[in-house]
Design an enzyme around this catalytic site. Structure first.
Site, short mmCIF file in Angstrom:
data_model
loop_
_atom_site.label_atom_id
_atom_site.label_comp_id
_atom_site.label_asym_id
_atom_site.label_seq_id
_atom_site.Cartn_x
_atom_site.Cartn_y
_atom_site.Cartn_z
N ASP A 48 0.85 -1.18 0.00
CA ASP A 48 0.00 0.00 0.00
C ASP A 48 0.89 1.23 0.00
O ASP A 48 2.06 1.18 0.38
CB ASP A 48 -0.96 0.01 1.19
CG ASP A 48 -0.39 -0.68 2.42
OD1 ASP A 48 0.84 -0.78 2.53
OD2 ASP A 48 -1.17 -1.11 3.28
N GLU A 83 -5.93 3.13 3.25
CA GLU A 83 -6.50 3.71 4.47
C GLU A 83 -7.99 4.04 4.32
O GLU A 83 -8.71 4.10 5.32
CB GLU A 83 -5.72 4.97 4.88
CG GLU A 83 -4.30 4.71 5.31
CD GLU A 83 -4.19 3.90 6.60
OE1 GLU A 83 -5.22 3.66 7.24
OE2 GLU A 83 -3.06 3.51 6.95
#
Length: 446
Positions: free
Chosen positions: A110, A179
């Site tokens: 990520d 997120e």
């Protein structure tokens, strides 16, 4: 506590590196003579990874704004020899390395940071700011995605350097917006598994507030469902000295924040996991003005579908009840589905865990007994039909962890804390070692 875990992990990994890639009879070992070369490789690449890590740490970007980050990862992967495609699912990166016939193995990192201020005081601490929902906000890598990216790149370098030891295709992806649990879906919607090969197995790692040099893993459910809530309570504004002429949405919001917890404590089975957290309340401009509206934002977490449904229904009912009690208009309630619970594949995990224990030492590779209460949209790839393993790497000094557990000890700075400060070198080295071993276990499985 494993105070010297990083040193032990590196030594044991160097001694046993790649001697066994899995439990299956088809797994092909690598000669122990390779161990010194592997150790040398990791040590030689670390200065570059350290520089990259600190640059990424100092320049975080929010969900779907990871343009600088994605460009940097793409350039690094091209230099290693991968075929790179950018802007997949917005700012996503897909890098392929084809090395003959064999399994396709995906490794996800990520890329996004968090809208918060870093307070670590580190010399490379983030000072970045950006617009977030119409307001100025600091940005920080307070969840460790910079550690993930450095480990991802190190793993790519290690695997290419060892390409004579495996066959197949590496599929390394840089995912945006973890997120906000939306980046994986965006990449899938943009053809991740139709424009590119669909993996036979996939891996992702995440930082954990455990001793560096250690790895944690689970089989089956390993994270929670995630749903976002946004509620706008509407009232009638007025002067703070004459509240009887108003309908005060701040009072309504405060009542809701308290009452919604009864859904968790009185309606949900206490043996089942479920959380409703309000993380932001916005309303008003001055102490003597009662505003017209107040907005609440929060998160809802659960493991099981029936618990999830109960919490979502409870949030709606409690919001309506809070407004009705004050004679206020109906609130605007938005419940936005996020990531699904992540379910690790037993075969992939068992094979990789065997290899990891042989590489890092069994004492440093621990099976968790309960799922994480956090959420992770890596589950979207699993739900698309890819057998996967999601595991954690420790990033904190064991001495600090032990000290925090003592009476009066300093609280431990965990993920999403403004003081979260992974110890870079042992954490990244363990990340590279662990992910390389895990990927090799899958490449050797067929």
């Amino acid at each position: 506590m494993l105070t010297h875990a990083p040193t032990l992990a590196l030594r044991s990994l160097a001694a046993a590196a790649f001697l066994a890639f899995g439990a299956g009879a088809q797994a092909q070992p690598v000669a122990s003579a390779q161990a010194p070369a592997i150790m040398s490789l990791v040590e030689s690449m670390y200065p570059r990874l350290d520089t990259l890590y600190k640059d990424l740490h100092a320049h975080p970007e929010l969900a779907f704004k990871e343009t600088r980050t994605a460009a940097k990862l793409a350039a690094e992967m091209r230099a290693i020899g991968f075929e790179v495609t950018e802007k997949v699912g917005g700012t996503g990166v897909v890098a392929l390395y084809r090395n003959g016939p064999g399994p396709v193995v995906m490794v996800r990192t990520d890329m996004d940071g968090l809208p918060m201020e870093e307070k670590t005081g580190l010399p490379y601490a983030s000072q970045a700011r950006t617009d977030w929902g119409g307001r100025d906000s600091f940005v920080a890598h307070s969840c460790g995605h910079d550690i993930h990216m450095a480990s991802w790149l190190g793993t790519a370098r290690a695997l290419v350097a060892l390409k004579d030891q495996w066959k197949g295709t590496l599929m390394f992806i840089g995912q945006p917006a973890e997120e906000t649990v939306s980046g994986a879906k965006a990449m899938l919607a943009d053809g991740l598994f139709t424009r590119f090969p669909k993996p036979d197995a996939a891996f992702a790692l995440h930082t954990a507030p455990t001793p560096h040099g250690t790895v944690g893993y689970g089989i089956g459910i390993s994270s929670s469902n995630s749903d976002a809530l946004e509620i706008v309570f509407r009232g009638r504004g007025g002067h703070g000295s004459r509240p009887h002429t108003t309908i005060d949405p701040i009072v309504i919001a405060a009542r809701f924040v308290t009452d919604v917890q009864t859904v968790v404590s009185r309606e949900k089975d206490p043996a089942e996991f479920g959380v409703v957290t309000i993380g932001a309340i916005q309303g008003g401009t001055a102490g003597n003005i009662i505003p017209d509206t107040v907005t609440l934002r929060g998160t809802i977490r659960s493991y099981k579908p029936q618990v999830r449904d109960k919490l979502l229904d409870g949030v709606r009912r409690m919001a309506m009840a809070a407004a009705t009690t004050s004679g206020a208009p109906e609130p605007v309630v938005k419940l936005v589905p996020g990531g699904e619970a992540l379910v690790n594949d037993e075969a992939v995990v068992t094979r990789a865990a065997t290899a990891l224990k042989q590489a890092l030492g069994a004492a440093h590779v621990v099976q968790t007994t309960a799922p994480s209460t956090g959420s992770e949209d890596f589950s979207a790839f699993i739900n698309a039909g890819v057998p996967s393993m999601y595991f954690t790497i420790g990033v904190l000094d064991a001495r600090d962890i032990a000290a925090s557990a003592q009476p009066g000890g300093k609280p431990l700075a965990r993920n999403h804390s403004p003081f979260f400060a992974p110890v870079p070198e042992p954490s990244i080295k363990t990340g590279v070692h662990a992910m390389t071993v895990a990927v090799l276990s899958a490449l050797a499985s067929k």
